[in-house]
Design a protein around this motif. Structure first.
Motif, PDB file in Angstrom:
ATOM      1  N   GLY A  61       0.671  -1.507  -0.058  1.00  0.00           N
ATOM      2  CA  GLY A  61       0.092  -0.281  -0.060  1.00  0.00           C
ATOM      3  C   GLY A  61       0.885   1.329   0.041  1.00  0.00           C
ATOM      4  N   VAL A  62       2.115   1.224   0.415  1.00  0.00           N
ATOM      5  CA  VAL A  62       2.862   2.632   0.266  1.00  0.00           C
ATOM      6  C   VAL A  62       4.249   1.948  -0.465  1.00  0.00           C
ATOM      7  N   VAL A  63       5.253   2.805  -0.960  1.00  0.00           N
ATOM      8  CA  VAL A  63       6.351   2.504  -1.617  1.00  0.00           C
ATOM      9  C   VAL A  63       7.413   3.248  -0.699  1.00  0.00           C
ATOM     10  N   ASN A  64       8.601   3.075  -1.020  1.00  0.00           N
ATOM     11  CA  ASN A  64       9.712   3.675  -0.566  1.00  0.00           C
ATOM     12  C   ASN A  64       9.971   4.928  -1.069  1.00  0.00           C
ATOM     13  N   PRO A  65      10.512   6.042  -0.678  1.00  0.00           N
ATOM     14  CA  PRO A  65      10.833   7.278  -1.403  1.00  0.00           C
ATOM     15  C   PRO A  65      11.573   7.267  -2.674  1.00  0.00           C
ATOM     16  N   ILE A  66      11.507   8.082  -3.326  1.00  0.00           N
ATOM     17  CA  ILE A  66      12.292   8.357  -4.464  1.00  0.00           C
ATOM     18  C   ILE A  66      13.623   8.749  -4.242  1.00  0.00           C
ATOM     19  N   LYS A 246       2.171   6.002  -3.664  1.00  0.00           N
ATOM     20  CA  LYS A 246       2.248   5.676  -4.997  1.00  0.00           C
ATOM     21  C   LYS A 246       1.254   6.618  -5.624  1.00  0.00           C
ATOM     22  N   THR A 247       2.037   7.214  -6.693  1.00  0.00           N
ATOM     23  CA  THR A 247       1.357   8.267  -7.758  1.00  0.00           C
ATOM     24  C   THR A 247       1.660   7.901  -8.961  1.00  0.00           C
ATOM     25  N   GLY A 248       0.572   8.098  -9.920  1.00  0.00           N
ATOM     26  CA  GLY A 248       0.566   7.869 -11.199  1.00  0.00           C
ATOM     27  C   GLY A 248       0.112   6.629 -11.512  1.00  0.00           C
ATOM     28  N   GLN A 249      -0.258   6.156 -12.935  1.00  0.00           N
ATOM     29  CA  GLN A 249      -0.712   4.918 -13.100  1.00  0.00           C
ATOM     30  C   GLN A 249       0.282   3.847 -12.927  1.00  0.00           C
ATOM     31  N   SER A 266      -2.492   3.855  -1.591  1.00  0.00           N
ATOM     32  CA  SER A 266      -2.867   4.252  -0.374  1.00  0.00           C
ATOM     33  C   SER A 266      -4.320   4.716  -0.291  1.00  0.00           C
ATOM     34  N   ALA A 267      -4.963   4.093  -1.163  1.00  0.00           N
ATOM     35  CA  ALA A 267      -6.765   4.461  -1.372  1.00  0.00           C
ATOM     36  C   ALA A 267      -7.312   3.377  -1.976  1.00  0.00           C
ATOM     37  N   GLY A 268      -8.235   3.166  -1.509  1.00  0.00           N
ATOM     38  CA  GLY A 268      -9.144   1.880  -2.100  1.00  0.00           C
ATOM     39  C   GLY A 268      -9.595   2.365  -3.497  1.00  0.00           C
ATOM     40  N   PRO A 355      -5.306   2.933 -12.640  1.00  0.00           N
ATOM     41  CA  PRO A 355      -4.962   4.295 -12.638  1.00  0.00           C
ATOM     42  C   PRO A 355      -5.010   4.639 -11.266  1.00  0.00           C
ATOM     43  N   GLN A 356      -4.422   5.880 -10.957  1.00  0.00           N
ATOM     44  CA  GLN A 356      -3.822   6.269  -9.590  1.00  0.00           C
ATOM     45  C   GLN A 356      -4.998   6.517  -8.705  1.00  0.00           C
ATOM     46  N   PHE A 357      -4.960   6.214  -7.335  1.00  0.00           N
ATOM     47  CA  PHE A 357      -6.046   6.321  -6.425  1.00  0.00           C
ATOM     48  C   PHE A 357      -5.302   6.812  -5.271  1.00  0.00           C
TER      49      PHE A 357
END
Length: 362
Positions: A61-66, A246-249, A266-268, A355-357
């Motif tokens: 549900g989350v990623v590590n920072p860029i 996580k952003t973007g598709q 990080s959203a349903g 798609p991004q959520f």
């Protein structure tokens, strides 16, 4: 003898009629000039003293920072060059032969946006050429990667930094029979890991079931991995993961047969908003009847609940329905934060472009 391996044959018994309740995650977002950050809580079920493992199907549900973001200046068969990069040699890869990848690159723009590649080697400027990444792929051009696309590099989640070690261990250690198990679906089957604190082999380390003499702490958990947690303890436990949103598709590979995938956001989302069905079986799930259509399956705590896009047979047409209840529109069936789902694909593999959520972070 008791085993913690989830029985894959259970997928043949899809008799449960409840909506999915695999995990109950939470999310908090903070305002930042960079990627939003937050946390996801995995609610891991306990077995209630039954003596048998309790299963939770989850995702990160989350990623590590860029750690680096820029633009591709040239593309080879398996390499990209970024003339502006200032990274050092081996900055984003392990130098130990046979070790898992440490970082991945994701395309952020253009037709390949959301595609991810493990980084094999990192070469700095003048060693001998411009800064170059070698990526784990057969062909970048086949994946649609071209000059001018923006990209980002992130560290991988590993089993150790997701679930902890030592005093920070979020699950319960022990032996192969008593410890909680973290199971990852690879090539149509499960690989099972646990934190060993007693028994033969390494001590106070993550090991793979059946190979307890090799440290498995660096085992990668990909952003789109579905994770099965088999808990052998009476009480449940919460595992809190902090990271970047996580952003973007996102381009998620769906294989022929079964794939265990996670909600990377990080959203349903819902079945209807997931883009799993695109009306083109080359880019999404194939519709049909309860027998012929591709299936999406959720674990509800005791069994699997199955859904498909119905285009033939009795009941509603051209919409999502639940197997066994084809007269009710199931498009709003949730895919919550931190949830994993099985996809049964009968045709050739495809890329699920999720798609991004949420759609915006304003």
């Amino acid at each position: 003898m008791k085993t913690n391996a989830f029985n894959f044959r259970h997928l043949a018994a899809l008799a449960a009629l409840l909506l999915p309740v695999a995990v109950q995650p939470t999310f908090a977002q903070t305002t930042a000039t960079t990627t939003p950050v937050g946390f996801v809580t995995m609610s891991i079920a306990g077995n209630g003293g039954s003596g048998q493992p309790a299963y939770t199907f989850a995702s990160l549900g989350v990623v590590n920072p860029i750690v680096w973001q820029s633009t591709i200046t040239s593309v080879g068969t398996t390499t990209i060059t970024d003339s502006s990069a200032t990274w050092a040699n081996n900055a984003y890869n392990s130098t130990t032969a046979g070790a898992p990848p440490t970082h991945f690159m994701e395309i952020l723009s253009g037709s390949a946006a959301g595609t991810r590649f493990d980084i094999v080697t990192t070469a700095a400027a003048n060693s001998p050429a411009n800064p170059t990444l070698t990526l784990a792929t057969a062909s970048l051009s086949a994946a649609g990667v071209t000059v001018g696309m923006s990209y980002a590099i992130r560290p991988h989640w590993t089993i150790a930094n997701a679930f902890g070690t030592g005093a920070s261990l979020a699950l319960t250690g022990g032996t192969s029979l008593t410890a909680d198990q973290v199971q990852l679906f690879r090539s149509g089957g499960y690989l099972s890991y646990y934190y060993q604190t007693s028994g033969r082999g390494l001590q106070n380390a993550w090991v793979q079931n059946g190979n307890a003499t090799v440290d498995a702490s660096a085992t990668v958990i990909y952003p789109d991995d579905g994770i099965v947690i088999a808990r052998n303890q009476t009480a449940g436990v919460n595992v809190v993961l902090s990271g970047a949103v996580k952003t973007g598709q996102t381009s998620i590979p769906v294989q022929t047969g079964y794939s265990l995938l996670g909600n990377v956001y990080s959203a349903g989302m819902t079945l209807g908003t997931s883009n799993l069905f695109t009306n083109d079986p080359a880019t999404g799930m194939a519709g049909g009847s309860s027998i012929s259509a591709d299936q999406v399956m959720f674990w509800n705590g005791t069994g699997f609940v199955s859904y498909y896009w119905q285009t033939s047979g009795r009941g509603l047409q051209n919409t999502w329905v639940q197997n066994g209840n084809a007269t009710v529109d199931a498009s709003t069936t949730p895919i919550p934060v931190g949830t994993a789902l099985f996809i049964q694909r009968f045709g050739v593999p495809f890329q699920w472009i999720a798609p991004q959520f949420p759609a915006t972070f304003n």
